[in-house]
Write a protein that holds these residues in place. Structure first.
Motif, PDB file in Angstrom:
ATOM      1  N   ALA A  12       0.835  -1.200   0.000  1.00 32.11           N
ATOM      2  CA  ALA A  12       0.000   0.000   0.000  1.00 32.11           C
ATOM      3  C   ALA A  12       0.869   1.250   0.000  1.00 32.11           C
ATOM      4  CB  ALA A  12      -0.917  -0.007   1.224  1.00 32.11           C
ATOM      5  N   ALA A  13       1.948   1.201   0.795  1.00 34.07           N
ATOM      6  CA  ALA A  13       2.840   2.357   0.851  1.00 34.07           C
ATOM      7  C   ALA A  13       3.482   2.581  -0.505  1.00 34.07           C
ATOM      8  CB  ALA A  13       3.915   2.130   1.911  1.00 34.07           C
ATOM      9  N   GLY A  14       3.845   1.494  -1.159  1.00 40.26           N
ATOM     10  CA  GLY A  14       4.440   1.598  -2.488  1.00 40.26           C
ATOM     11  C   GLY A  14       3.480   2.259  -3.456  1.00 40.26           C
ATOM     12  N   ALA A  15       2.231   1.797  -3.419  1.00 42.18           N
ATOM     13  CA  ALA A  15       1.223   2.352  -4.324  1.00 42.18           C
ATOM     14  C   ALA A  15       1.015   3.827  -4.040  1.00 42.18           C
ATOM     15  CB  ALA A  15      -0.081   1.585  -4.165  1.00 42.18           C
ATOM     16  N   LEU A  16       1.010   4.151  -2.749  1.00 38.92           N
ATOM     17  CA  LEU A  16       0.807   5.540  -2.348  1.00 38.92           C
ATOM     18  C   LEU A  16       1.958   6.408  -2.861  1.00 38.92           C
ATOM     19  CD1 LEU A  16      -1.174   7.176  -0.631  1.00 38.92           C
ATOM     20  CD2 LEU A  16       0.402   6.909   1.283  1.00 38.92           C
ATOM     21  N   ALA A  17       3.168   5.876  -2.692  1.00 37.96           N
ATOM     22  CA  ALA A  17       4.338   6.631  -3.123  1.00 37.96           C
ATOM     23  C   ALA A  17       4.281   6.889  -4.614  1.00 37.96           C
ATOM     24  CB  ALA A  17       5.612   5.863  -2.760  1.00 37.96           C
ATOM     25  N   VAL A  18       3.864   5.862  -5.358  1.00 38.39           N
ATOM     26  CA  VAL A  18       3.748   6.016  -6.803  1.00 38.39           C
ATOM     27  C   VAL A  18       2.729   7.089  -7.127  1.00 38.39           C
ATOM     28  CG1 VAL A  18       2.972   4.878  -8.886  1.00 38.39           C
ATOM     29  CG2 VAL A  18       4.508   3.688  -7.331  1.00 38.39           C
TER      30      VAL A  18
ATOM     31  N   ILE B 294       8.400  -8.601 -14.107  1.00 36.65           N
ATOM     32  CA  ILE B 294       8.796  -8.208 -15.462  1.00 36.65           C
ATOM     33  C   ILE B 294       8.094  -6.932 -15.917  1.00 36.65           C
ATOM     34  CG2 ILE B 294       8.836  -8.949 -17.881  1.00 36.65           C
ATOM     35  CD1 ILE B 294      10.403 -10.987 -16.746  1.00 36.65           C
ATOM     36  N   VAL B 295       6.844  -6.754 -15.524  1.00 45.86           N
ATOM     37  CA  VAL B 295       6.082  -5.611 -16.043  1.00 45.86           C
ATOM     38  C   VAL B 295       6.135  -4.421 -15.089  1.00 45.86           C
ATOM     39  CG1 VAL B 295       3.836  -4.832 -16.851  1.00 45.86           C
ATOM     40  CG2 VAL B 295       4.567  -7.163 -17.303  1.00 45.86           C
ATOM     41  N   ALA B 296       5.895  -4.678 -13.805  1.00 46.61           N
ATOM     42  CA  ALA B 296       5.754  -3.549 -12.880  1.00 46.61           C
ATOM     43  C   ALA B 296       7.094  -3.029 -12.387  1.00 46.61           C
ATOM     44  CB  ALA B 296       4.884  -3.946 -11.697  1.00 46.61           C
ATOM     45  N   LEU B 297       8.032  -3.938 -12.166  1.00 47.05           N
ATOM     46  CA  LEU B 297       9.297  -3.499 -11.571  1.00 47.05           C
ATOM     47  C   LEU B 297      10.006  -2.413 -12.399  1.00 47.05           C
ATOM     48  CD1 LEU B 297      11.174  -4.050  -9.144  1.00 47.05           C
ATOM     49  CD2 LEU B 297      12.474  -5.532 -10.656  1.00 47.05           C
ATOM     50  N   PRO B 298      10.111  -2.575 -13.737  1.00 49.09           N
ATOM     51  CA  PRO B 298      10.772  -1.506 -14.494  1.00 49.09           C
ATOM     52  C   PRO B 298      10.083  -0.155 -14.336  1.00 49.09           C
ATOM     53  CG  PRO B 298      10.494  -3.457 -15.858  1.00 49.09           C
ATOM     54  CD  PRO B 298       9.755  -3.713 -14.598  1.00 49.09           C
ATOM     55  N   VAL B 299       8.764  -0.166 -14.252  1.00 56.80           N
ATOM     56  CA  VAL B 299       8.035   1.099 -14.107  1.00 56.80           C
ATOM     57  C   VAL B 299       8.382   1.745 -12.771  1.00 56.80           C
ATOM     58  CG1 VAL B 299       5.758   2.141 -14.049  1.00 56.80           C
ATOM     59  CG2 VAL B 299       6.181   0.195 -15.534  1.00 56.80           C
ATOM     60  N   VAL B 300       8.378   0.922 -11.719  1.00 54.27           N
ATOM     61  CA  VAL B 300       8.681   1.460 -10.386  1.00 54.27           C
ATOM     62  C   VAL B 300      10.133   1.937 -10.329  1.00 54.27           C
ATOM     63  CG1 VAL B 300       8.812   0.881  -7.945  1.00 54.27           C
ATOM     64  CG2 VAL B 300       6.927   0.017  -9.320  1.00 54.27           C
ATOM     65  N   LEU B 301      11.029   1.152 -10.942  1.00 50.23           N
ATOM     66  CA  LEU B 301      12.441   1.558 -10.945  1.00 50.23           C
ATOM     67  C   LEU B 301      12.625   2.908 -11.632  1.00 50.23           C
ATOM     68  CD1 LEU B 301      14.582  -1.607 -11.736  1.00 50.23           C
ATOM     69  CD2 LEU B 301      14.487  -0.297  -9.640  1.00 50.23           C
ATOM     70  N   ASN B 302      11.842   3.138 -12.689  1.00 53.11           N
ATOM     71  CA  ASN B 302      11.934   4.414 -13.400  1.00 53.11           C
ATOM     72  C   ASN B 302      11.546   5.582 -12.511  1.00 53.11           C
ATOM     73  OD1 ASN B 302      12.974   4.205 -15.932  1.00 53.11           O
ATOM     74  ND2 ASN B 302      11.065   3.514 -16.861  1.00 53.11           N
ATOM     75  N   LEU B 303      10.669   5.312 -11.552  1.00 56.14           N
ATOM     76  CA  LEU B 303      10.207   6.401 -10.694  1.00 56.14           C
ATOM     77  C   LEU B 303      11.176   6.669  -9.550  1.00 56.14           C
ATOM     78  CD1 LEU B 303       6.456   5.437 -10.378  1.00 56.14           C
ATOM     79  CD2 LEU B 303       7.414   7.290 -11.712  1.00 56.14           C
ATOM     80  N   LEU B 304      11.999   5.659  -9.237  1.00 52.55           N
ATOM     81  CA  LEU B 304      12.848   5.760  -8.047  1.00 52.55           C
ATOM     82  C   LEU B 304      13.701   7.023  -7.971  1.00 52.55           C
ATOM     83  CD1 LEU B 304      14.268   2.325  -6.924  1.00 52.55           C
ATOM     84  CD2 LEU B 304      12.903   3.971  -5.644  1.00 52.55           C
ATOM     85  N   PRO B 305      14.498   7.317  -9.024  1.00 45.84           N
ATOM     86  CA  PRO B 305      15.409   8.452  -8.856  1.00 45.84           C
ATOM     87  C   PRO B 305      14.681   9.734  -8.525  1.00 45.84           C
ATOM     88  CG  PRO B 305      15.411   7.647 -11.124  1.00 45.84           C
ATOM     89  CD  PRO B 305      14.647   6.670 -10.326  1.00 45.84           C
ATOM     90  N   GLU B 306      13.483   9.888  -9.109  1.00 44.60           N
ATOM     91  CA  GLU B 306      12.733  11.101  -8.854  1.00 44.60           C
ATOM     92  C   GLU B 306      12.259  11.170  -7.404  1.00 44.60           C
ATOM     93  OE1 GLU B 306       9.218  12.411 -11.418  1.00 44.60           O
ATOM     94  OE2 GLU B 306      10.957  11.955 -12.683  1.00 44.60           O
ATOM     95  N   MET B 307      11.822  10.001  -6.896  1.00 42.97           N
ATOM     96  CA  MET B 307      11.368   9.958  -5.509  1.00 42.97           C
ATOM     97  C   MET B 307      12.507  10.274  -4.561  1.00 42.97           C
ATOM     98  SD  MET B 307       8.916   6.759  -4.948  1.00 42.97           S
ATOM     99  CE  MET B 307       8.157   5.983  -6.314  1.00 42.97           C
ATOM    100  N   LEU B 308      13.721   9.820  -4.939  1.00 42.42           N
ATOM    101  CA  LEU B 308      14.870  10.059  -4.085  1.00 42.42           C
ATOM    102  C   LEU B 308      15.481  11.419  -4.346  1.00 42.42           C
ATOM    103  CD1 LEU B 308      16.533   6.560  -4.490  1.00 42.42           C
ATOM    104  CD2 LEU B 308      15.136   7.343  -2.586  1.00 42.42           C
TER     105      LEU B 308
END
Lengths: 437, 358
Positions: A12-18, B294-308
């Motif tokens: 949930a936290a992950g989804a929220l962060a996204v 395979i599908v979600a991880l690349p999307v989340v990884l793409n967002l990481l630098p911005e979040m950090l």
């Protein structure tokens, strides 16, 4: 049970962060995202254009503090020309975006219906599909300065030397990528073939055989066409040019669309490709605007180009033209609405009422780099025309005066196909409540 | 301790054959379903729906279809994307020929077309096995994409050569086209994926599932005990292609909104094979785990630098992404060659006996 609740919390936290990170993207300034493709199989064509686009925007920020004093927030989102990534990038950038630049026909098709709902103008310079010119159907879509059908007409016009009836009895091969982009000129070319009594032979090149076109060129040798017109992209261009050299096809009869005119594709064969031509809406040269970019961006090490020589390539300079069109549209909107921080709807107005005169081009330091461009409500392309460029063995040089498309001939076809599109995507909103000027 | 199975006695055959004989599994499932149906929609943004949730569900479904064929029945297939295309084009034709038809009906009907095509291309499986069959399905992949490009009737002679989705509604609720809310589309996809998954869990536990597994493990032995190989293999092709076809139709109608023929080309087939292998062949849950990786991880990884708060060029990030995901895949396959589902099974086993080692 602790294990699961923790897992649930983390998810949930992950989804929220996204969810939050997309909202947090909105920054000050004019938000111009670009869905780039600097990776993947088409990176070779993409990278120089994207470098040009980026450097012009950075130069405006450095030199003028942006557009009308408002800094440009130029964002790149990498798609690798992949339509899945295209959806991702569009959704990611659209929050604050004033415009979307999808950079692939496939992504354009996916994104176009959404832009009507999200009310974001879509800018597809030199690509997209030709009926986009009909602004009453595609109120939010723009493909300046010329469309593929314009390109097809101008190439034939050049071959015919301005007199289309001289094409009678000739045989013209269309070597095209077997993909919606490559098939785009076929309806117009078929119509012209019927009108002027020449023989059109379309020869498709599959996406998987781009680099190995021996079969296609064998067929061309057998057909002995008077001219070969190429609608190629990425690796297909270099493949075709190498094959043409190998089979000793007379290069001066070989003409490509603007995406088939990258210096990089021809440098491999060099002098052997002398005479190859490509129609282009930007002419090469050393323009004052390049000096500004060199001074404010490249010499400060802020550009992504590998060497300064890259600035002389056709594609880099085309990127500059594309960014210039967007920047001028923003300026038009700012001037009209008297607001510095325009919104997407105002930028749409700016694009629709864009008028880049010859005098303005001179002010921008781009005199002779691209033809003057004027858009209108029923003309979202501008159809400003293009030049024929010729490869002299080392670089492209301008080989013709400005060619212009025959609008009376092309426009009915555009309206017809635009109506088809609206029907397929019913209910299509059309212009709706958007005022024309 | 958390996963203690002692004290859960089965006193009837029904309770012993229940879908989830262990109470904790049931609880876990309820938690996951609650997350999918209630918690995610409470927080998800449009981006989360369009780039994460919906694609993961659709790819999971496609991989589930492939898993029926490859994981359960042991028939290697490299033509998944082509069959997805058949489903998508069939759904497109059905909804344009019968514009009044409910999209749910059209969706389930379009599955039959891909099932028929799947069975046709499954016929060689009666004679050839293993890699040879993989080549035959690869041929179907090339043929189908070629057909989508050449047969203009399939895309209604559209100038763009692509299929485009018009706005459709179910009882007044807009579910496709640009005006559909991503949340509605998510619930629609989630509902269909839930129903199909539930049906498949039961199917693979039942008679058909057992026949398929027998054929997979040793076809001669299966034939000797009286299993009709032809029927077993072709039914696996039919069920698999049916699900894959629905996944293809969902992809175009509820996610992308338009599709060019080359969307259904080999790269997507491989992607789905990867999901099935990394998730775990012969497992239902593995498909979901694989799709997340395979599908979600690349999307989340793409967002990481911005979040950090890091500023990394988008193209650089893409390169990093490919490297990270690639090494993760290799790592998971080294750690557990039988896929993520097996990985989870091991964790679960450990949890059951925890804190005692034996």
């Amino acid at each position: 049970m602790k294990h699961f609740t923790n897992l649930g919390k983390a998810v949930a936290a992950g989804a929220l962060a996204v969810a939050m990170s997309t909202a947090a993207m909105a920054a000050d300034g004019l938000n111009f995202p670009n869905l780039t493709y600097r990776t993947g199989p088409f990176a070779g064509t993409g990278t120089p254009i994207m470098n040009g686009q980026r450097d012009y925007m950075l130069m405006l920020n450095e030199r003028d503090g942006g557009i009308g004093g408002v800094p440009i927030d130029y964002i790149e989102c990498e798609t690798g020309y992949n339509t899945n990534k295209g959806v991702e990038c569009y959704e990611k950038t659209k929050g604050a975006a004033l415009v979307t630049q999808p950079w692939s026909t496939g992504i354009t098709l996916q994104v176009m219906p959404r832009t009507n709902v999200d009310r974001i103008p879509i800018l597809a310079p030199g690509y997209g599909f030709s009926p986009m010119s009909d602004g009453d159907t595609f109120a939010w879509a723009f493909n300046p300065p010329v469309s593929y059908w314009d390109g097809a007409y101008m190439i034939l016009d050049y071959i015919a030397g301005g007199d289309m009836s001289s094409l009678k009895g000739k045989k013209i091969v269309l070597l095209h990528l077997d993909h919606p982009f490559g098939k785009e000129p076929i309806p117009l070319l078929e119509k012209l073939a019927e009108m002027h009594d020449f023989k059109l032979v379309p020869i498709p090149v599959g996406l998987k055989e781009m680099q190995n076109q021996s079969a296609q060129w064998l067929q061309i040798r057998r057909e002995r066409p008077d001219n070969v017109v190429m609608w190629g992209w990425g690796a297909m261009n270099a493949g075709a040019i190498t094959e043409a050299v190998k089979t000793r096809y007379p290069m001066e009869n070989f003409i490509g669309i603007w995406w088939s005119g990258s210096d990089a594709d021809l440098q491999n064969v060099g002098a052997k490709a002398k005479g190859y031509k490509s129609v282009s809406f930007n002419a090469p040269g050393n323009f004052p605007v390049l000096e500004d970019i060199r001074k404010h961006v490249v010499s400060k090490g802020n550009s992504e180009i590998k060497s300064e020589a890259d600035m002389d390539t056709i594609f880099y300079q085309r990127g500059i033209i594309i960014s210039m069109i967007l920047a001028e549209a923003a300026k038009t909107a700012q001037d009209n609405f008297g607001e510095k921080n325009i919104n997407a709807e105002q930028l749409r107005w700016g694009l629709e009422n864009l008028d880049i005169t010859a005098a303005r081009l001179e002010e921008l330091g781009m005199k002779g780099m691209t033809p003057p461009l004027k858009m209108a409500c029923d003309n979202h392309t501008g159809h400003s025309g293009a030049w024929m460029l010729e490869w002299n063995g080392e670089e492209f040089v301008q080989a013709s005066d400005l060619l212009t498309p025959n609008r009376e001939l092309i426009k009915p076809l555009e309206l017809e196909k635009a109506a088809d599109y609206a029907k397929n995507n019913a209910p299509w909103p059309g212009r709706g409540d958007l005022a024309c000027n | 301790m958390f996963y203690r199975t002692s004290g859960q006695f089965k006193t009837t055959y029904e309770s012993d054959q229940a879908l989830f004989p262990i109470k904790q599994d049931m609880v876990l499932l309820v938690v996951i379903l609650a997350a999918m149906y209630v918690i995610f929609p409470m927080f998800a943004s449009e981006f989360t729906y369009k780039a994460l949730l919906v694609p993961v569900l659709i790819y999971s479904l496609a991989s589930l279809g492939l898993n029926i064929l490859t994981g359960y029945a042991g028939q290697l297939s490299l033509g998944t994307a082509g069959f997805m295309g058949v489903g998508a084009y069939a759904c497109y034709k059905i909804t344009t020929i019968f514009p009044e038809m409910n999209i749910i009906v059209a969706l389930f009907l379009s599955g039959f077309f891909s099932a028929a095509v799947g069975v046709a291309f499954g016929l060689p499986s009666l004679r050839i096995k293993g890699f040879y069959l993989a080549i035959a399905t690869l041929a179907s992949q090339f043929f189908l994409v070629w057909l989508f490009e050449k047969w203009a009737w399939l895309y209604n002679y559209n100038a763009s050569g692509a299929i485009e989705v018009r706005t459709m509604d179910i009882f007044g609720l807009v579910v496709t086209g640009p005006n559909a809310s991503p949340m509605v589309q998510y619930y629609f996809v989630l509902g269909i994926v839930s129903v199909v998954t539930f049906a498949m869990i039961n199917l693979t536990r039942g008679r058909y599932g057992r026949t398929w597994k027998a054929v997979r493990d040793m076809d001669i032995a299966a034939e000797l005990v009286g299993i009709n190989l032809m029927r077993a293999k072709l039914s696996a092709f039919a069920v698999s292609s049916y699900i894959v076809g629905i996944a293809g139709a969902l992809m175009v109608f509820f996610w992308k909104g338009a599709a060019e023929p080359n969307l259904f080309d080999i790269p997507m087939s491989f992607q789905i094979v990867f999901i099935a292998i990394i998730g775990g062949l012969g497992s239902v849950m593995g498909n979901f785990l694989g799709a997340i990786l395979i599908v979600a991880l690349p999307v989340v990884l793409n967002l990481l630098p911005e979040m950090l708060g890091l500023s990394i060029g988008s193209a650089t990030m893409e390169h990093v992404n490919v490297m990270v995901v690639g090494s993760l895949i290799i790592m998971f396959l080294i750690v557990e060659p039988h896929g993520l589902a097996r990985f989870w099974a091991l964790i679960r086993e450990k949890l059951i006996i925890w804190p005692f080692p034996h």
